[in-house]
Design a protein around this motif. Sequence first.
Motif, mmCIF file in Angstrom:
data_model
loop_
_atom_site.group_PDB
_atom_site.id
_atom_site.type_symbol
_atom_site.label_atom_id
_atom_site.label_comp_id
_atom_site.label_asym_id
_atom_site.label_seq_id
_atom_site.Cartn_x
_atom_site.Cartn_y
_atom_site.Cartn_z
ATOM 1 N N ARG A 24 0.460 61.375 -14.408
ATOM 2 C CA ARG A 24 -0.211 60.481 -13.409
ATOM 3 C C ARG A 24 0.522 60.250 -12.391
ATOM 4 N NH1 ARG A 24 -4.002 56.425 -16.872
ATOM 5 N NH2 ARG A 24 -2.515 56.785 -18.493
ATOM 6 N N LYS A 25 1.606 59.813 -12.531
ATOM 7 C CA LYS A 25 2.514 59.500 -11.378
ATOM 8 C C LYS A 25 2.599 60.685 -10.387
ATOM 9 C CE LYS A 25 6.997 57.789 -9.978
ATOM 10 N NZ LYS A 25 8.425 57.333 -10.327
ATOM 11 N N THR A 26 2.900 61.973 -10.841
ATOM 12 C CA THR A 26 2.888 63.090 -10.307
ATOM 13 C C THR A 26 1.480 63.354 -9.457
ATOM 14 O OG1 THR A 26 4.637 64.147 -11.478
ATOM 15 C CG2 THR A 26 3.351 65.529 -10.104
ATOM 16 N N LEU A 27 0.429 63.110 -10.205
ATOM 17 C CA LEU A 27 -0.877 63.385 -9.647
ATOM 18 C C LEU A 27 -1.240 62.303 -8.559
ATOM 19 C CD1 LEU A 27 -3.696 64.720 -9.647
ATOM 20 C CD2 LEU A 27 -4.480 62.965 -11.254
ATOM 21 N N TYR A 28 -0.742 61.044 -8.580
ATOM 22 C CA TYR A 28 -1.063 60.038 -7.472
ATOM 23 C C TYR A 28 -0.371 60.722 -6.341
ATOM 24 C CZ TYR A 28 -4.226 57.050 -10.135
ATOM 25 O OH TYR A 28 -5.053 56.558 -10.816
ATOM 26 N N SER A 29 0.840 61.023 -6.655
ATOM 27 C CA SER A 29 2.028 61.515 -5.433
ATOM 28 C C SER A 29 1.571 62.689 -4.679
ATOM 29 C CB SER A 29 3.483 61.746 -6.047
ATOM 30 O OG SER A 29 4.118 62.409 -5.310
ATOM 31 N N LYS A 30 0.669 63.702 -5.372
ATOM 32 C CA LYS A 30 0.096 64.911 -4.696
ATOM 33 C C LYS A 30 -1.236 64.376 -4.185
ATOM 34 C CE LYS A 30 2.297 68.193 -7.608
ATOM 35 N NZ LYS A 30 3.175 69.004 -6.533
ATOM 36 N N ILE A 31 -1.814 63.450 -4.607
ATOM 37 C CA ILE A 31 -3.093 62.954 -3.869
ATOM 38 C C ILE A 31 -2.619 62.351 -2.481
ATOM 39 C CG2 ILE A 31 -5.120 61.444 -4.129
ATOM 40 C CD1 ILE A 31 -5.300 61.847 -7.095
ATOM 41 N N ASN A 32 -1.527 61.436 -2.438
ATOM 42 C CA ASN A 32 -1.102 60.932 -1.381
ATOM 43 C C ASN A 32 -0.516 62.148 -0.427
ATOM 44 O OD1 ASN A 32 -1.681 58.442 -2.103
ATOM 45 N ND2 ASN A 32 0.094 58.034 -3.085
ATOM 46 N N MET A 33 -0.031 62.893 -0.817
ATOM 47 C CA MET A 33 0.625 63.898 -0.064
ATOM 48 C C MET A 33 -0.395 64.674 0.746
ATOM 49 S SD MET A 33 3.385 67.032 -0.999
ATOM 50 C CE MET A 33 2.163 68.024 -1.987
ATOM 51 N N TYR A 34 -1.593 65.177 -0.021
ATOM 52 C CA TYR A 34 -2.526 65.752 0.573
ATOM 53 C C TYR A 34 -3.750 64.869 0.999
ATOM 54 C CZ TYR A 34 -0.370 69.842 -1.954
ATOM 55 O OH TYR A 34 0.652 70.748 -2.374
ATOM 56 N N LYS A 35 -3.287 63.890 1.372
ATOM 57 C CA LYS A 35 -4.151 62.697 2.080
ATOM 58 C C LYS A 35 -5.646 62.893 1.253
ATOM 59 C CE LYS A 35 -2.024 63.244 6.299
ATOM 60 N NZ LYS A 35 -1.049 62.067 6.171
ATOM 61 N N MET A 36 -5.998 63.078 -0.168
ATOM 62 C CA MET A 36 -6.951 62.918 -0.802
ATOM 63 C C MET A 36 -7.186 61.358 -1.463
ATOM 64 S SD MET A 36 -5.918 66.325 -2.911
ATOM 65 C CE MET A 36 -7.686 66.571 -3.813
ATOM 66 N N ASN A 37 -6.921 60.460 -0.677
ATOM 67 C CA ASN A 37 -7.125 59.111 -1.384
ATOM 68 C C ASN A 37 -8.657 58.745 -1.218
ATOM 69 O OD1 ASN A 37 -4.446 58.376 -1.734
ATOM 70 N ND2 ASN A 37 -4.160 58.192 0.274
ATOM 71 N N SER A 38 -9.340 59.482 -0.234
ATOM 72 C CA SER A 38 -10.831 58.952 -0.183
ATOM 73 C C SER A 38 -11.619 59.905 -0.935
ATOM 74 C CB SER A 38 -11.092 59.122 1.529
ATOM 75 O OG SER A 38 -10.958 60.301 1.911
ATOM 76 N N TYR A 39 -10.858 60.672 -1.914
ATOM 77 C CA TYR A 39 -11.802 61.608 -2.617
ATOM 78 C C TYR A 39 -13.073 61.131 -3.388
ATOM 79 C CZ TYR A 39 -12.794 65.575 -5.505
ATOM 80 O OH TYR A 39 -13.626 66.676 -5.952
ATOM 81 N N ALA A 40 -12.853 59.697 -3.614
ATOM 82 C CA ALA A 40 -14.005 59.231 -4.492
ATOM 83 C C ALA A 40 -15.201 59.167 -3.627
ATOM 84 C CB ALA A 40 -13.814 57.873 -4.967
ATOM 85 N N GLN A 41 -14.883 58.995 -2.289
ATOM 86 C CA GLN A 41 -16.135 58.974 -1.369
ATOM 87 C C GLN A 41 -16.875 60.526 -1.491
ATOM 88 O OE1 GLN A 41 -14.903 57.725 2.277
ATOM 89 N NE2 GLN A 41 -13.878 55.450 1.488
ATOM 90 N N VAL A 42 -15.975 61.461 -1.700
ATOM 91 C CA VAL A 42 -16.648 62.811 -1.488
ATOM 92 C C VAL A 42 -17.591 62.892 -2.463
ATOM 93 C CG1 VAL A 42 -16.166 65.252 -1.611
ATOM 94 C CG2 VAL A 42 -14.554 63.883 -0.581
ATOM 95 N N LEU A 43 -17.119 62.476 -3.849
ATOM 96 C CA LEU A 43 -18.212 62.486 -4.948
ATOM 97 C C LEU A 43 -19.374 61.805 -5.042
ATOM 98 C CD1 LEU A 43 -15.332 62.446 -7.816
ATOM 99 C CD2 LEU A 43 -16.675 64.564 -6.831
ATOM 100 N N SER A 44 -19.480 60.594 -4.303
ATOM 101 C CA SER A 44 -20.310 59.844 -4.418
ATOM 102 C C SER A 44 -21.647 60.243 -3.457
ATOM 103 C CB SER A 44 -19.876 58.275 -3.815
ATOM 104 O OG SER A 44 -19.831 58.486 -2.409
#
Length: 308
Positions: A288-308
């Motif tokens: 999960r640490k690696t996943l969060y790192s990649k989410i930050n790297m690819y600027k996907m922090n607002s991804y939850a908004q995409v799903l809503s």
Amino acid sequence: MLNTEVPTVNRNLNSAPRIVGKLSEIVYACAEEKHQTIVLSNLPDDGNQLVAEAIHDLSSWADKPFFILTCQGQAGRNTRINLTHPVHCELPELFTNNLLLEPLHGGTVLLTDPYHLPIHQQQALLNLLADQLSLKLIINIKSFHRDLPQHLSFPLMKDARTVKVPSLRNHASDIRFAANYFLSKANLEWNKNIPGITEDCLQQMLLYPWPGQLPQLKEAIRRAAFLAPPNGMLELSSLPSQIRNFKATDRDFLKEAVKQAEYEMIYKTLRETNNNKRKTAEILKISRKTLYSKINMYKMNSYAQVLS
């Protein structure tokens, strides 16, 4: 009508020669049977929309409208259906005003994420779209969960044909087909009569790996056609520089292609798991640490908004 072959533009679909390939076989097969519901998978949302548009454009009912309805909500709660293409608007009276979509009668509808709707609404929507409006029904499921067989038992998808759209990479005939289809669209959009694509231009497009898949190819052809002379062939010099100058040994580009593939895999898996980070990490076999790192790297922090 649209051209699907080099070198002549042919606006009569029935007499246009065909380029044979996996993508073209899918498009033509789906365009021949109006009453067969299609479920598209394996491409990002924009890619599935382009395939749906091609099915419509190369059908015998291409003179009718193409539009997109998007279903939103949480598995039957607070659901809504919006018109999202070619214009955006909410449709609160969809089931109470029988004449609301009547001007779209006989066309093609791309329906996104209908599993959000409760069963009774799915049945009502099926009756409206297929029976009353006689529309070609194409379904785009953004979140392909592993319980897809359960989705296919829903009223809207019960007798649907599931189609896996192939990647462009290493599919030369698909690139030729898509490039000429997009050129015909660009000719109509820019009011030009570009008769085809030169062989050296095509060969460069076959060499390029297209990490952005169909949307990237469409935009490259659209831009090239806009800048090209109105009646000459589409030449290599018209392509964007990153495509025109690409070489198979281009290390920097290959690194970017790998990043793009990784981004798309994370994006797709987050959708499959409804943004569940733990499940996403398990599926991708990373921490999960690696996943969060990649989410930050690819600027996907607002991804939850995409799903809503």
